[in-house]
Design a protein around this motif. Structure first.
Motif, short mmCIF file in Angstrom:
data_model
loop_
_atom_site.label_atom_id
_atom_site.label_comp_id
_atom_site.label_asym_id
_atom_site.label_seq_id
_atom_site.Cartn_x
_atom_site.Cartn_y
_atom_site.Cartn_z
N VAL A 4 0.85 -1.18 0.00
CA VAL A 4 0.00 0.00 0.00
C VAL A 4 0.88 1.23 0.00
N TYR A 5 0.60 2.14 -0.92
CA TYR A 5 1.34 3.39 -1.01
C TYR A 5 0.34 4.52 -1.00
N GLY A 6 0.68 5.60 -0.32
CA GLY A 6 -0.23 6.74 -0.23
C GLY A 6 0.30 7.95 -0.96
N LEU A 7 -0.62 8.71 -1.51
CA LEU A 7 -0.29 9.98 -2.14
C LEU A 7 -1.36 10.96 -1.68
N GLY A 8 -1.03 11.80 -0.74
CA GLY A 8 -2.00 12.74 -0.21
C GLY A 8 -2.29 13.87 -1.17
N LEU A 9 -3.47 14.45 -1.08
CA LEU A 9 -3.82 15.57 -1.94
C LEU A 9 -2.89 16.75 -1.73
N ALA A 10 -2.31 16.87 -0.54
CA ALA A 10 -1.40 17.98 -0.28
C ALA A 10 -0.15 17.89 -1.14
N ASN A 45 6.40 1.73 -12.54
CA ASN A 45 7.83 1.60 -12.81
C ASN A 45 8.64 1.37 -11.55
N ASN A 46 8.35 2.10 -10.49
CA ASN A 46 9.10 1.94 -9.24
C ASN A 46 8.91 0.56 -8.61
N LEU A 47 7.72 0.01 -8.76
CA LEU A 47 7.46 -1.31 -8.19
C LEU A 47 7.80 -2.44 -9.17
N ARG A 48 8.19 -2.07 -10.39
CA ARG A 48 8.52 -3.04 -11.44
C ARG A 48 7.38 -4.03 -11.64
N ILE A 49 6.18 -3.51 -11.81
CA ILE A 49 5.00 -4.34 -12.01
C ILE A 49 5.00 -4.85 -13.45
N ALA A 50 4.90 -6.15 -13.61
CA ALA A 50 4.92 -6.78 -14.93
C ALA A 50 3.58 -6.63 -15.62
N PRO A 51 3.57 -6.59 -16.97
CA PRO A 51 2.31 -6.45 -17.71
C PRO A 51 1.27 -7.53 -17.41
#
Length: 197
Positions: A4-10, A45-51
């Motif tokens: 789980v990764y978060g990206l706040g509106l701020a 890209n950062n997590l290197r998620i495969a197609p």
């Protein structure tokens, strides 16, 4: 293992995010163009998620903003390399006056992704039903039944799952080749749609 990764509106640029209160309830907004161009590729890209993996971006009471003042609560998309992904908001019941609750938007988007992950499964033109005011020719199984939900009862919580149209409805098959001869999971349609102009 889920991460789980978060990206706040701020952290969003002012032009690409917003926050407001409706009836005392906080609602966030993120520009879809920013989400698709910056946030999603960076995470993939950062997590290197495969197609072959479906990244699912789940938000809470966040709408995806479109240019011109429009909005929606979820979508599915594909990159040029074939990487598919879905974005959905878990929503509180009655958010923005819409007939959505908890996982109804998520079930809508996952159903559509499963039937048309690349956005290139075309069907005869249909429309003027559900959230589609005109005609379209894609296999978006949730769009004709947006806001039509069934309830899945569990001991701790009742989940709302959206009704989805079957292939027979889009292909205008009569009778339907789907289970019970139905045209959707809740048998909402008596038959195929009329020709759309």
């Amino acid at each position: 293992m889920a991460q789980v990764y978060g990206l706040g509106l701020a952290q969003l640029p002012w032009a690409d995010g917003s926050g407001l209160r409706l009836a005392g309830h906080p609602i966030g907004g993120v520009n879809k163009t920013y989400l698709d161009a910056v946030v999603v590729p960076q995470i993939i890209n950062n997590l290197r998620i495969a197609p072959g993996t479906l990244p699912l971006f789940l938000t809470y009471d966040v709408e995806d903003l479109l240019g011109g003042g429009g909005f929606f609560l979820g979508y599915h998309n594909v990159f040029n390399n074939g990487q598919t992904y879905a974005v959905s908001s878990y929503v509180d019941s009655g958010l923005l006056g819409l007939q959505v609750a908890d996982i109804s938007v998520l079930s809508h988007e996952l159903g559509e992704w499963m039937d048309d992950p690349g956005g290139n499964n075309f069907v005869p033109p249909w429309g003027h039903v559900g959230q589609v005011p005109g005609c379209q020719n894609n296999l978006e199984v949730g769009d004709p039944l947006s806001g039509s939900n069934s309830i899945v009862f569990t001991p701790g919580f009742n989940y709302h799952v959206q009704d989805l149209a079957f292939f027979s409805w889009f292909a205008r098959l009569n009778p339907s080749i789907a289970v019970n001869g139905w045209y959707s999971t809740l048998n909402a349609f008596p038959g195929p749609p009329p020709v759309c102009f």
